[in-house]
Design a protein around this motif. Sequence first.
Motif, PDB file in Angstrom:
ATOM      1  N   GLU A   1       0.922  -1.284   0.049  1.00 42.78           N
ATOM      2  CA  GLU A   1      -0.063  -0.086  -0.034  1.00 42.78           C
ATOM      3  C   GLU A   1       0.958   1.209   0.000  1.00 42.78           C
ATOM      4  OE1 GLU A   1      -2.457  -0.513   3.438  1.00 42.78           O
ATOM      5  OE2 GLU A   1      -3.827  -2.003   2.529  1.00 42.78           O
ATOM      6  N   LEU A   2       2.057   1.145   0.831  1.00 40.56           N
ATOM      7  CA  LEU A   2       2.848   2.468   0.790  1.00 40.56           C
ATOM      8  C   LEU A   2       3.543   2.654  -0.475  1.00 40.56           C
ATOM      9  CD1 LEU A   2       4.254   4.841   2.486  1.00 40.56           C
ATOM     10  CD2 LEU A   2       5.896   2.892   2.978  1.00 40.56           C
ATOM     11  N   TYR A   3       3.865   1.505  -1.247  1.00 38.85           N
ATOM     12  CA  TYR A   3       4.555   1.719  -2.439  1.00 38.85           C
ATOM     13  C   TYR A   3       3.548   2.515  -3.504  1.00 38.85           C
ATOM     14  CZ  TYR A   3       7.050   0.605  -6.633  1.00 38.85           C
ATOM     15  OH  TYR A   3       7.751   0.509  -7.810  1.00 38.85           O
ATOM     16  N   GLN A   4       2.200   1.876  -3.559  1.00 34.10           N
ATOM     17  CA  GLN A   4       1.408   2.431  -4.351  1.00 34.10           C
ATOM     18  C   GLN A   4       1.076   3.904  -4.093  1.00 34.10           C
ATOM     19  OE1 GLN A   4      -2.519   0.156  -4.386  1.00 34.10           O
ATOM     20  NE2 GLN A   4      -1.272  -1.591  -4.256  1.00 34.10           N
ATOM     21  N   GLN A   5       1.353   4.337  -2.829  1.00 35.48           N
ATOM     22  CA  GLN A   5       0.982   5.651  -2.536  1.00 35.48           C
ATOM     23  C   GLN A   5       1.945   6.579  -2.968  1.00 35.48           C
ATOM     24  OE1 GLN A   5       0.250   5.734   1.799  1.00 35.48           O
ATOM     25  NE2 GLN A   5      -1.619   4.785   1.602  1.00 35.48           N
ATOM     26  N   LEU A   6       3.242   5.807  -2.897  1.00 32.62           N
ATOM     27  CA  LEU A   6       4.579   6.868  -3.356  1.00 32.62           C
ATOM     28  C   LEU A   6       5.035   6.435  -4.776  1.00 32.62           C
ATOM     29  CD1 LEU A   6       6.462   6.163  -0.154  1.00 32.62           C
ATOM     30  CD2 LEU A   6       5.198   7.939  -0.641  1.00 32.62           C
ATOM     31  N   LEU A   7       4.189   5.735  -5.406  1.00 31.47           N
ATOM     32  CA  LEU A   7       4.633   5.387  -6.960  1.00 31.47           C
ATOM     33  C   LEU A   7       4.748   6.735  -7.719  1.00 31.47           C
ATOM     34  CD1 LEU A   7       5.059   3.265  -8.583  1.00 31.47           C
ATOM     35  CD2 LEU A   7       2.572   3.138  -9.313  1.00 31.47           C
ATOM     36  N   LEU A   8       3.828   7.601  -7.345  1.00 26.65           N
ATOM     37  CA  LEU A   8       4.027   8.940  -8.330  1.00 26.65           C
ATOM     38  C   LEU A   8       4.612  10.145  -7.629  1.00 26.65           C
ATOM     39  CD1 LEU A   8       0.495   9.054 -10.198  1.00 26.65           C
ATOM     40  CD2 LEU A   8       2.858   8.970 -11.262  1.00 26.65           C
ATOM     41  N   GLN A   9       4.368   9.986  -6.166  1.00 25.98           N
ATOM     42  CA  GLN A   9       4.773  11.177  -5.332  1.00 25.98           C
ATOM     43  C   GLN A   9       6.439  11.108  -5.563  1.00 25.98           C
ATOM     44  OE1 GLN A   9       2.346   9.360  -4.764  1.00 25.98           O
ATOM     45  NE2 GLN A   9       0.816  10.765  -3.644  1.00 25.98           N
ATOM     46  N   THR A  10       7.075   9.898  -5.361  1.00 26.94           N
ATOM     47  CA  THR A  10       8.738   9.750  -5.449  1.00 26.94           C
ATOM     48  C   THR A  10       9.021  10.436  -6.832  1.00 26.94           C
ATOM     49  OG1 THR A  10       8.475   7.953  -4.108  1.00 26.94           O
ATOM     50  CG2 THR A  10      10.488   8.009  -5.355  1.00 26.94           C
ATOM     51  N   MET A  11       8.416  10.231  -7.885  1.00 28.78           N
ATOM     52  CA  MET A  11       8.633  10.514  -9.147  1.00 28.78           C
ATOM     53  C   MET A  11       8.497  12.060  -9.293  1.00 28.78           C
ATOM     54  SD  MET A  11       9.759  10.054 -12.442  1.00 28.78           S
ATOM     55  CE  MET A  11       9.880   8.361 -12.259  1.00 28.78           C
ATOM     56  N   GLY A  12       7.676  12.619  -8.692  1.00 30.32           N
ATOM     57  CA  GLY A  12       7.411  14.248  -8.660  1.00 30.32           C
ATOM     58  C   GLY A  12       8.550  14.607  -7.856  1.00 30.32           C
ATOM     59  N   LYS A  13       8.862  14.098  -6.842  1.00 33.09           N
ATOM     60  CA  LYS A  13       9.901  14.737  -5.833  1.00 33.09           C
ATOM     61  C   LYS A  13      11.302  14.888  -6.528  1.00 33.09           C
ATOM     62  CE  LYS A  13       8.076  13.545  -1.493  1.00 33.09           C
ATOM     63  NZ  LYS A  13       8.207  12.915  -0.076  1.00 33.09           N
ATOM     64  N   LEU A  14      11.652  13.652  -7.040  1.00 33.32           N
ATOM     65  CA  LEU A  14      12.807  13.744  -8.060  1.00 33.32           C
ATOM     66  C   LEU A  14      12.857  14.460  -9.211  1.00 33.32           C
ATOM     67  CD1 LEU A  14      13.187   9.676  -8.372  1.00 33.32           C
ATOM     68  CD2 LEU A  14      14.510  11.087  -6.994  1.00 33.32           C
ATOM     69  N   GLN A  15      11.598  14.858  -9.810  1.00 34.04           N
ATOM     70  CA  GLN A  15      11.794  15.890 -10.932  1.00 34.04           C
ATOM     71  C   GLN A  15      11.737  17.315 -10.399  1.00 34.04           C
ATOM     72  OE1 GLN A  15       7.885  15.079 -12.785  1.00 34.04           O
ATOM     73  NE2 GLN A  15       8.667  13.454 -13.903  1.00 34.04           N
ATOM     74  N   ALA A  16      11.393  17.519  -9.055  1.00 32.12           N
ATOM     75  CA  ALA A  16      11.532  18.788  -8.351  1.00 32.12           C
ATOM     76  C   ALA A  16      12.963  19.034  -7.892  1.00 32.12           C
ATOM     77  CB  ALA A  16      10.572  18.908  -7.139  1.00 32.12           C
ATOM     78  N   GLU A  17      13.578  17.838  -7.540  1.00 31.04           N
ATOM     79  CA  GLU A  17      14.975  18.293  -7.060  1.00 31.04           C
ATOM     80  C   GLU A  17      15.972  18.201  -8.208  1.00 31.04           C
ATOM     81  OE1 GLU A  17      15.798  14.650  -4.689  1.00 31.04           O
ATOM     82  OE2 GLU A  17      14.270  15.464  -2.854  1.00 31.04           O
ATOM     83  N   ALA A  18      15.533  17.663  -9.407  1.00 32.63           N
ATOM     84  CA  ALA A  18      16.439  17.732 -10.578  1.00 32.63           C
ATOM     85  C   ALA A  18      15.721  17.951 -11.715  1.00 32.63           C
ATOM     86  CB  ALA A  18      17.311  16.105 -10.817  1.00 32.63           C
ATOM     87  N   PRO A  19      15.530  19.381 -12.083  1.00 34.57           N
ATOM     88  CA  PRO A  19      14.597  19.826 -13.079  1.00 34.57           C
ATOM     89  C   PRO A  19      15.179  19.025 -14.537  1.00 34.57           C
ATOM     90  CG  PRO A  19      15.513  21.598 -11.812  1.00 34.57           C
ATOM     91  CD  PRO A  19      16.053  20.510 -11.410  1.00 34.57           C
ATOM     92  N   GLU A  20      14.129  18.614 -15.094  1.00 35.36           N
ATOM     93  CA  GLU A  20      14.693  17.706 -16.319  1.00 35.36           C
ATOM     94  C   GLU A  20      14.153  18.706 -17.951  1.00 35.36           C
ATOM     95  OE1 GLU A  20      12.045  14.402 -16.273  1.00 35.36           O
ATOM     96  OE2 GLU A  20      13.537  13.557 -14.684  1.00 35.36           O
ATOM     97  N   SER A  21      14.052  20.187 -17.614  1.00 30.82           N
ATOM     98  CA  SER A  21      14.074  20.858 -18.548  1.00 30.82           C
ATOM     99  C   SER A  21      14.387  22.127 -18.902  1.00 30.82           C
ATOM    100  CB  SER A  21      12.290  21.102 -19.064  1.00 30.82           C
ATOM    101  OG  SER A  21      11.774  21.878 -17.820  1.00 30.82           O
ATOM    102  N   LYS A  22      14.559  22.873 -19.811  1.00 32.02           N
ATOM    103  CA  LYS A  22      15.033  23.960 -20.004  1.00 32.02           C
ATOM    104  C   LYS A  22      14.683  24.706 -21.473  1.00 32.02           C
ATOM    105  CE  LYS A  22      19.873  22.912 -22.113  1.00 32.02           C
ATOM    106  NZ  LYS A  22      21.137  22.992 -21.926  1.00 32.02           N
ATOM    107  N   VAL A  23      14.793  25.905 -21.684  1.00 26.53           N
ATOM    108  CA  VAL A  23      14.683  26.448 -22.770  1.00 26.53           C
ATOM    109  C   VAL A  23      15.596  26.675 -23.911  1.00 26.53           C
ATOM    110  CG1 VAL A  23      13.990  28.762 -24.034  1.00 26.53           C
ATOM    111  CG2 VAL A  23      12.723  27.860 -21.733  1.00 26.53           C
ATOM    112  N   ILE A  24      15.545  26.249 -25.057  1.00 21.98           N
ATOM    113  CA  ILE A  24      16.789  26.258 -26.161  1.00 21.98           C
ATOM    114  C   ILE A  24      16.150  26.843 -27.351  1.00 21.98           C
ATOM    115  CG2 ILE A  24      17.735  24.099 -25.001  1.00 21.98           C
ATOM    116  CD1 ILE A  24      16.650  22.795 -27.600  1.00 21.98           C
ATOM    117  N   ARG A  25      17.100  27.273 -28.209  1.00 20.57           N
ATOM    118  CA  ARG A  25      16.925  27.715 -29.405  1.00 20.57           C
ATOM    119  C   ARG A  25      17.377  26.472 -30.496  1.00 20.57           C
ATOM    120  NH1 ARG A  25      14.703  32.033 -32.090  1.00 20.57           N
ATOM    121  NH2 ARG A  25      14.728  33.039 -30.153  1.00 20.57           N
ATOM    122  N   PRO A  26      16.407  25.556 -30.992  1.00 20.98           N
ATOM    123  CA  PRO A  26      16.963  24.509 -31.811  1.00 20.98           C
ATOM    124  C   PRO A  26      17.610  25.107 -33.030  1.00 20.98           C
ATOM    125  CG  PRO A  26      14.638  24.693 -31.852  1.00 20.98           C
ATOM    126  CD  PRO A  26      15.014  25.627 -30.907  1.00 20.98           C
TER     127      PRO A  26
END
Length: 284
Positions: free
Chosen positions: A18-43
């Motif tokens: 049950e704990l794993y199910q609750q944290l399945l997405l929350q953990t991913m959200g925290k990782l994304q918040a701690e390590a931003p995965e996007s930036k602005v570029i001019r291709p």
Amino acid sequence: MTDSSLLSSELELQQQEELYQQLLLQTMGKLQAEAPESKVIRPQPGMCVKTFSEADKEKVFINICHSSSVPPPPELSREELTALLQSEDPSGYRVPMSLGEPHPEVDNNSQACTAYDVVVNQDFFHKCQKDPLFLQFLILVSAEGLENKYSLELSRDWKVLKNRKFLGSVSEQNIRTKSRPVIQELQTQNNSTCTAKRPDFTLFVEPRGGQMEYLTAEIKLPGVASSHALVLDVGEDQLVLSARPMLYHLDIFHPFLIDQEQSEAQFNKHTQILTVTMPVLSSA
């Protein structure tokens, strides 16, 4: 007599599940918040592909651009690509790319048309330019990516423009700097390749009438015994799910802006259905 240690162990496993199910997405959200995965570029402009939409026969131009900031796809030989294109589901090989919003343009005949900007890794783009097979594959995955995100149906009768690398003007894009988890191909002892299946799923908004608040995905995963076998990533307008080992793979776009950190997922071991509830911020 009942062995209390067995009951305690079973209860502990249930609580962990049950704990794993609750944290399945929350953990991913925290990782994304701690390590931003996007930036602005001019291709950088690469090539312009002309096709048309099957629904209204309107001209569509795909501006395939490149940038060193976009993650490269996994290494793929020409032989592997040939086998991939001959398989039933070549989408198992994912090419990281940024899919820009449609923008109205005017073609050489002063006719109204629509253009889309696609950005891929710079080295991968140059590799595709040197090999016609890779070039066709790049155009194919670019078209399929746009079709999935914007609910399009594009003609496969496309043409690469010789004297134009871009239609319109190059604009900045907000891109991912980290690729999503890639499903690895596993080899059996007889060297046959295992392929993941696309599971059956249903998307619906809640409440059914009035202002939408949630987008809910119900994904059927027969054969999956535990949520520990699932890897789920919810993006702003994309949902990616894989079930190990190479059992299922789902990668879909939807026309909504999602609150990633407040999204929740629950896996029912009896019905073997994963339910993902995603708060809707706005329509994309």
